[in-house]
Design a protein around this motif. Sequence first.
Motif, PDB file in Angstrom:
ATOM      1  N   THR A 243     -38.053  29.361 -86.896  1.00 35.86           N
ATOM      2  CA  THR A 243     -37.862  29.774 -88.286  1.00 35.86           C
ATOM      3  C   THR A 243     -36.857  28.868 -88.968  1.00 35.86           C
ATOM      4  O   THR A 243     -37.000  28.519 -90.156  1.00 35.86           O
ATOM      5  CB  THR A 243     -37.384  31.233 -88.346  1.00 35.86           C
ATOM      6  N   THR A 244     -35.816  28.469 -88.237  1.00 37.74           N
ATOM      7  CA  THR A 244     -34.816  27.549 -88.775  1.00 37.74           C
ATOM      8  C   THR A 244     -35.476  26.268 -89.278  1.00 37.74           C
ATOM      9  O   THR A 244     -35.191  25.781 -90.375  1.00 37.74           O
ATOM     10  CB  THR A 244     -33.783  27.205 -87.681  1.00 37.74           C
ATOM     11  N   LEU A 245     -36.383  25.727 -88.480  1.00 40.54           N
ATOM     12  CA  LEU A 245     -37.044  24.481 -88.853  1.00 40.54           C
ATOM     13  C   LEU A 245     -37.989  24.678 -90.034  1.00 40.54           C
ATOM     14  O   LEU A 245     -38.176  23.763 -90.847  1.00 40.54           O
ATOM     15  CB  LEU A 245     -37.792  23.915 -87.644  1.00 40.54           C
ATOM     16  N   ASN A 246     -38.565  25.848 -90.152  1.00 37.57           N
ATOM     17  CA  ASN A 246     -39.400  26.124 -91.315  1.00 37.57           C
ATOM     18  C   ASN A 246     -38.558  26.186 -92.595  1.00 37.57           C
ATOM     19  O   ASN A 246     -39.015  25.767 -93.665  1.00 37.57           O
ATOM     20  CB  ASN A 246     -40.172  27.422 -91.116  1.00 37.57           C
ATOM     21  N   LEU A 247     -37.329  26.680 -92.482  1.00 35.69           N
ATOM     22  CA  LEU A 247     -36.431  26.676 -93.642  1.00 35.69           C
ATOM     23  C   LEU A 247     -36.002  25.257 -94.008  1.00 35.69           C
ATOM     24  O   LEU A 247     -35.827  24.937 -95.179  1.00 35.69           O
ATOM     25  CB  LEU A 247     -35.216  27.557 -93.356  1.00 35.69           C
ATOM     26  N   VAL A 248     -35.830  24.425 -92.977  1.00 38.65           N
ATOM     27  CA  VAL A 248     -35.549  23.008 -93.246  1.00 38.65           C
ATOM     28  C   VAL A 248     -36.729  22.398 -94.001  1.00 38.65           C
ATOM     29  O   VAL A 248     -36.550  21.673 -94.993  1.00 38.65           O
ATOM     30  CB  VAL A 248     -35.300  22.238 -91.930  1.00 38.65           C
ATOM     31  N   ALA A 249     -37.939  22.684 -93.562  1.00 39.65           N
ATOM     32  CA  ALA A 249     -39.131  22.159 -94.225  1.00 39.65           C
ATOM     33  C   ALA A 249     -39.211  22.617 -95.680  1.00 39.65           C
ATOM     34  O   ALA A 249     -39.719  21.899 -96.547  1.00 39.65           O
ATOM     35  CB  ALA A 249     -40.387  22.590 -93.468  1.00 39.65           C
ATOM     36  N   ALA A 250     -38.664  23.791 -95.946  1.00 35.47           N
ATOM     37  CA  ALA A 250     -38.672  24.318 -97.315  1.00 35.47           C
ATOM     38  C   ALA A 250     -37.563  23.721 -98.170  1.00 35.47           C
ATOM     39  O   ALA A 250     -37.429  24.064 -99.351  1.00 35.47           O
ATOM     40  CB  ALA A 250     -38.531  25.839 -97.276  1.00 35.47           C
ATOM     41  N   GLY A 251     -36.743  22.826 -97.573  1.00 34.77           N
ATOM     42  CA  GLY A 251     -35.706  22.149 -98.337  1.00 34.77           C
ATOM     43  C   GLY A 251     -34.448  22.958 -98.540  1.00 34.77           C
ATOM     44  O   GLY A 251     -33.652  22.664 -99.442  1.00 34.77           O
ATOM     45  N   MET A 252     -34.215  23.959 -97.693  1.00 32.98           N
ATOM     46  CA  MET A 252     -33.065  24.837 -97.897  1.00 32.98           C
ATOM     47  C   MET A 252     -31.813  24.369 -97.175  1.00 32.98           C
ATOM     48  O   MET A 252     -30.775  25.013 -97.238  1.00 32.98           O
ATOM     49  CB  MET A 252     -33.437  26.265 -97.457  1.00 32.98           C
ATOM     50  N   GLY A 253     -31.894  23.253 -96.454  1.00 28.56           N
ATOM     51  CA  GLY A 253     -30.743  22.730 -95.748  1.00 28.56           C
ATOM     52  C   GLY A 253     -31.173  21.902 -94.554  1.00 28.56           C
ATOM     53  O   GLY A 253     -32.350  21.573 -94.389  1.00 28.56           O
ATOM     54  N   ILE A 254     -30.187  21.564 -93.708  1.00 32.32           N
ATOM     55  CA  ILE A 254     -30.457  20.808 -92.483  1.00 32.32           C
ATOM     56  C   ILE A 254     -30.129  21.694 -91.288  1.00 32.32           C
ATOM     57  O   ILE A 254     -29.483  22.740 -91.430  1.00 32.32           O
ATOM     58  CB  ILE A 254     -29.629  19.514 -92.431  1.00 32.32           C
ATOM     59  N   SER A 255     -30.539  21.253 -90.112  1.00 32.28           N
ATOM     60  CA  SER A 255     -30.215  22.019 -88.913  1.00 32.28           C
ATOM     61  C   SER A 255     -30.028  21.070 -87.739  1.00 32.28           C
ATOM     62  O   SER A 255     -30.665  20.004 -87.673  1.00 32.28           O
ATOM     63  CB  SER A 255     -31.327  23.029 -88.594  1.00 32.28           C
ATOM     64  N   VAL A 256     -29.148  21.440 -86.831  1.00 34.18           N
ATOM     65  CA  VAL A 256     -28.925  20.673 -85.603  1.00 34.18           C
ATOM     66  C   VAL A 256     -29.608  21.433 -84.471  1.00 34.18           C
ATOM     67  O   VAL A 256     -29.282  22.597 -84.209  1.00 34.18           O
ATOM     68  CB  VAL A 256     -27.424  20.493 -85.318  1.00 34.18           C
ATOM     69  N   VAL A 257     -30.557  20.767 -83.814  1.00 37.67           N
ATOM     70  CA  VAL A 257     -31.399  21.448 -82.820  1.00 37.67           C
ATOM     71  C   VAL A 257     -31.507  20.593 -81.560  1.00 37.67           C
ATOM     72  O   VAL A 257     -31.263  19.382 -81.593  1.00 37.67           O
ATOM     73  CB  VAL A 257     -32.817  21.710 -83.385  1.00 37.67           C
ATOM     74  N   PRO A 258     -31.883  21.195 -80.412  1.00 37.75           N
ATOM     75  CA  PRO A 258     -32.093  20.399 -79.198  1.00 37.75           C
ATOM     76  C   PRO A 258     -33.179  19.347 -79.420  1.00 37.75           C
ATOM     77  O   PRO A 258     -34.145  19.578 -80.147  1.00 37.75           O
ATOM     78  CB  PRO A 258     -32.539  21.449 -78.172  1.00 37.75           C
ATOM     79  N   SER A 259     -33.023  18.187 -78.784  1.00 33.73           N
ATOM     80  CA  SER A 259     -33.950  17.075 -79.016  1.00 33.73           C
ATOM     81  C   SER A 259     -35.387  17.438 -78.633  1.00 33.73           C
ATOM     82  O   SER A 259     -36.332  16.888 -79.197  1.00 33.73           O
ATOM     83  CB  SER A 259     -33.502  15.836 -78.242  1.00 33.73           C
ATOM     84  N   SER A 260     -35.560  18.360 -77.677  1.00 34.63           N
ATOM     85  CA  SER A 260     -36.922  18.744 -77.272  1.00 34.63           C
ATOM     86  C   SER A 260     -37.675  19.442 -78.400  1.00 34.63           C
ATOM     87  O   SER A 260     -38.912  19.510 -78.368  1.00 34.63           O
ATOM     88  CB  SER A 260     -36.875  19.646 -76.037  1.00 34.63           C
ATOM     89  N   MET A 261     -36.953  19.941 -79.418  1.00 32.35           N
ATOM     90  CA  MET A 261     -37.633  20.590 -80.537  1.00 32.35           C
ATOM     91  C   MET A 261     -38.421  19.590 -81.384  1.00 32.35           C
ATOM     92  O   MET A 261     -39.221  19.986 -82.235  1.00 32.35           O
ATOM     93  CB  MET A 261     -36.623  21.326 -81.419  1.00 32.35           C
TER      94      MET A 261
END
Length: 302
Positions: free
Chosen positions: A233-251
């Motif tokens: 869900t975090t990455l979907n919010l990033v896709a919506a332009g609501m901010g950035i996120s730091v995630v494990p590289s496997s994502m």
Amino acid sequence: MDLRLLRYFLVVAEELNVTRAAARLGIQQAPLSQQIQLFERTLDAQLFRRKPRGVELTEAGIALRNEAASIFASVERAVDTVVRVSRGEQGEIRIGLTTSACFHPLPPQAIRSFRRANPTVKIAFEQNSTPGLIGALQAGRVDVAFIRTAIGQPAGVRVLPLIEEPMVVAFPSGHPLAGRNNGKRLTLKSLAHEKFIGYPRAAGAGLYDSVIAACIASGFSPDIAHEAPQIVTTLNLVAAGMGISVVPSSMQRLRLDAVVYRPMSGPHTPKGQLNLAVRDDTLASPANAFLALVRKDAGRNT
């Protein structure tokens, strides 16, 4: 029924000669004859008719011989089943996975290897947050679980480190720092003025703490503009332009058209830990066999 006496009977029934049966069993003829007589008294039935050169089965003896062969076959199957289960070659294993663990190559690799080595073991799965999987382990609903980092040492559970992977930054595709050829090295400090999308600490303390600690070590406290219940869900919010996120590289295996992943450099780059949690009472079982296989596969991936 005494299986020892039943075995004595079956060997005599096969040989139809007490002397040969005694030699086969490794005992004297007289004690064997006494044991057969004891068996007949216990059953209140004559099993053999004595003849000058051996014995022959009565109708009761024939009936018992047929049943006895089936009984010993069942006992052998039961013993074989116990041995196979104790070796982890048979039975059932219930595997838990966090959402982010599903995207790392190690869990599917380990599950595939285990299935190939133990085709008769039934495998069931549960997906949940790290705290949810710890609770499932403690309740006995799950045998092993791929998790990130648990808070403390949960009662009744061992948490075994497997792999440490770098974290990457997920940007909306139109973000100025999303371009790979902008000529600048991406450091965590360069994100100090960004709006972050995170996930609640209660759902993933390990990843949350790693990112926050790295940001503070880089000289700033991240502006958590939004929180999402799961990393997907975090990455979907990033896709919506609501901010950035730091995630494990496997994502990065999760391909979203509007998301760009970029690695970080610098002294305070956060890391994501992948662990295997196992119940303390996992001894000789499919779970123990799975643990050994995962450790082997993790060693190959480090």
